[in-house]
Scaffold this motif. Structure first.
Motif, short mmCIF file in Angstrom:
data_model
loop_
_atom_site.label_atom_id
_atom_site.label_comp_id
_atom_site.label_asym_id
_atom_site.label_seq_id
_atom_site.Cartn_x
_atom_site.Cartn_y
_atom_site.Cartn_z
N CYS A 219 0.83 -1.20 0.00
CA CYS A 219 0.00 0.00 0.00
C CYS A 219 0.87 1.26 0.00
CB CYS A 219 -0.89 -0.02 1.24
SG CYS A 219 -1.76 1.52 1.55
N ALA A 220 1.83 1.30 0.92
CA ALA A 220 2.71 2.47 1.03
C ALA A 220 3.57 2.62 -0.23
CB ALA A 220 3.58 2.35 2.27
N ASP A 221 4.01 1.50 -0.82
CA ASP A 221 4.79 1.56 -2.06
C ASP A 221 4.04 2.37 -3.12
OD1 ASP A 221 6.67 -0.10 -0.92
OD2 ASP A 221 6.16 -1.86 -2.12
N GLY A 222 2.75 2.05 -3.29
CA GLY A 222 1.96 2.72 -4.30
C GLY A 222 1.88 4.22 -4.09
N ALA B 125 15.04 4.62 0.63
CA ALA B 125 16.04 3.72 1.20
C ALA B 125 15.60 2.27 1.10
CB ALA B 125 16.31 4.08 2.66
N ALA B 126 14.30 2.03 1.17
CA ALA B 126 13.78 0.66 1.10
C ALA B 126 12.30 0.69 0.72
CB ALA B 126 13.95 -0.06 2.43
N LEU B 127 11.86 -0.38 0.07
CA LEU B 127 10.45 -0.56 -0.26
C LEU B 127 9.95 -1.81 0.45
CD1 LEU B 127 10.62 0.31 -4.06
CD2 LEU B 127 9.58 1.70 -2.26
N SER B 128 8.69 -2.11 0.28
CA SER B 128 8.09 -3.20 1.05
C SER B 128 8.61 -4.57 0.63
CB SER B 128 6.57 -3.16 0.91
OG SER B 128 6.17 -3.75 -0.33
N TRP B 129 8.29 -5.55 1.45
CA TRP B 129 8.70 -6.93 1.17
C TRP B 129 7.96 -7.50 -0.04
CZ3 TRP B 129 4.91 -10.77 1.69
CH2 TRP B 129 3.74 -10.39 2.35
N GLN B 130 6.95 -6.79 -0.54
CA GLN B 130 6.23 -7.22 -1.74
C GLN B 130 6.59 -6.39 -2.97
OE1 GLN B 130 2.24 -6.95 0.27
NE2 GLN B 130 1.87 -8.89 -0.76
N SER B 131 7.61 -5.58 -2.86
CA SER B 131 7.92 -4.62 -3.93
C SER B 131 8.40 -5.28 -5.22
CB SER B 131 8.97 -3.62 -3.46
OG SER B 131 10.19 -4.28 -3.13
N SER C 297 3.57 -2.07 -8.15
CA SER C 297 3.70 -1.06 -9.20
C SER C 297 5.10 -0.45 -9.23
CB SER C 297 2.67 0.06 -8.97
OG SER C 297 2.86 0.67 -7.70
N THR C 298 6.03 -1.05 -8.49
CA THR C 298 7.39 -0.53 -8.42
C THR C 298 8.08 -0.60 -9.78
OG1 THR C 298 7.63 -1.17 -6.10
CG2 THR C 298 9.67 -0.86 -7.36
N PRO C 299 8.61 0.52 -10.27
CA PRO C 299 9.34 0.50 -11.55
C PRO C 299 10.55 -0.43 -11.47
CG PRO C 299 8.87 2.76 -10.84
CD PRO C 299 8.55 1.86 -9.68
N GLU C 300 10.91 -1.02 -12.57
CA GLU C 300 11.99 -2.00 -12.61
C GLU C 300 13.29 -1.47 -12.00
OE1 GLU C 300 13.25 -5.68 -12.87
OE2 GLU C 300 11.24 -5.07 -13.54
N PRO C 301 13.71 -0.23 -12.28
CA PRO C 301 14.97 0.24 -11.72
C PRO C 301 15.00 0.30 -10.18
CG PRO C 301 14.28 1.64 -13.54
CD PRO C 301 13.13 0.75 -13.22
N LEU C 302 13.81 0.30 -9.55
CA LEU C 302 13.75 0.42 -8.09
C LEU C 302 13.53 -0.93 -7.41
CD1 LEU C 302 11.60 3.65 -7.64
CD2 LEU C 302 14.09 3.43 -7.71
N ARG C 303 13.37 -1.99 -8.18
CA ARG C 303 13.08 -3.29 -7.58
C ARG C 303 14.29 -3.92 -6.88
NH1 ARG C 303 8.21 -6.55 -9.66
NH2 ARG C 303 6.78 -4.88 -10.23
N SER C 304 15.44 -3.34 -7.09
CA SER C 304 16.63 -3.86 -6.42
C SER C 304 16.85 -3.20 -5.05
CB SER C 304 17.87 -3.62 -7.29
OG SER C 304 18.06 -2.24 -7.55
N LEU C 305 16.01 -2.24 -4.69
CA LEU C 305 16.15 -1.59 -3.38
C LEU C 305 15.94 -2.61 -2.26
CD1 LEU C 305 14.21 1.79 -3.81
CD2 LEU C 305 16.66 1.51 -3.33
N PRO C 306 16.57 -2.38 -1.10
CA PRO C 306 16.30 -3.26 0.05
C PRO C 306 14.81 -3.30 0.35
CG PRO C 306 18.15 -1.80 0.49
CD PRO C 306 17.55 -1.33 -0.80
N GLN C 307 14.38 -4.38 1.00
CA GLN C 307 12.97 -4.54 1.33
C GLN C 307 12.77 -4.47 2.84
OE1 GLN C 307 12.54 -8.26 -1.03
NE2 GLN C 307 10.90 -7.17 -2.08
N ALA C 308 11.65 -3.88 3.23
CA ALA C 308 11.34 -3.69 4.64
C ALA C 308 9.94 -4.22 4.93
CB ALA C 308 11.43 -2.20 5.00
#
Length: 254
Positions: A33-36, A49-55, A61-72
């Motif tokens: 939810c917060a990712d969106g 700095a990080a997106l959700s564990w479902q990112s 809806s996370t863009p491909e370049p951001l999918r490598s960010l750490p997950q929280a």
């Protein structure tokens, strides 16, 4: 959830780590939810700095370049490593900003305003509202039945109904709220279009009633169908604007 926590800790090498290097005014999302919501801000990327564990899931809806960010996630102990960041959570979750839940666009604008103030970034609501206002209305107000793979549907006072209405169509289901009618009830509806989501995903778990019931499956295939990607729906967030645009394009093309 425990499995995800284990993988997350392994990725950071030390699960007991209490702090990580963060960009200035860092922002951390702990839920889909917060990712969106954070993705609605055009200038936010350098601060993430990080997106959700479902990112990295199909519903993200996370863009491909951001999918490598750490997950929280929302685990209080693991959240300590992000203690110097602005932590964004879903309704009822831990964090510096607790997003409100709702079934209409007004809640989306309210949440975006709160985030804009917290982030000190321009509020994207005006641009999103302008996109909705620019939708061209179809010549005919067609009747739409929404279905997911479990056979669930939605009437007034739901975000699906909001999207159908703003796109210039009519929801054929008149009973308010989310519901799972008997197959016989679903078969009696005579929509111009069936709007489906999550038909190709495991979002609804093992409950795939709409796909297993032969008569209902045939009905779905016999009526013009539009598929709205499931990633637009989570949390009834800013993705509702994209869902409305997607539906509008289909209606105008008929």
């Amino acid at each position: 959830m425990r499995r995800w926590g284990t993988l997350f800790c392994a990725a950071l090498v030390a699960c007991g780590q209490s702090k990580v290097d963060l960009p200035p005014s860092a922002i951390v999302s702990t839920s889909l939810c917060a990712d969106g919501y954070v993705h609605a801000f055009s200038d936010i990327q350098p601060r993430l700095a990080a997106l959700s564990w479902q990112s990295r899931s199909e519903l993200s809806s996370t863009p491909e370049p951001l999918r490598s960010l750490p997950q929280a996630d929302s685990d209080p102990e693991r959240a300590l490593m992000w203690k110097d960041a602005i932590l964004i959570s879903s309704a009822g979750g831990p964090g510096d900003i607790d997003l409100s839940w709702g079934e209409d666009f007004d809640v989306v604008w309210k949440n975006l305003k709160s985030l804009s103030n917290a982030f000190n970034l321009p509020d994207p609501s005006n641009d999103l509202q302008a996109r909705l206002g620019a939708l061209e209305m179809p010549k005919e107000r067609l009747k739409i039945l929404y279905l997911d793979r479990s056979g669930a549907t939605a009437g007034p006072q739901t975000f699906v109904d909001e999207v159908i209405t703003v796109a210039g169509a009519e929801n054929i289901v008149r009973a308010p709220g989310w519901q799972s009618p008997d197959i016989e009830v679903l078969m009696k509806y005579d929509p111009d279009i069936i709007l489906t989501s999550f038909m190709d995903s495991e979002y609804s778990g093992v409950n795939d009633r709409a796909l297993r019931h032969e008569a209902l499956a045939e009905k779905i295939e016999s009526v013009p169908q539009i598929k709205i990607p499931g990633k637009y729906w989570p949390c009834a967030g800013p993705g509702l604007v994209e869902a409305a645009e997607h539906l509008s394009e289909y209606l105008l093309a008929l």
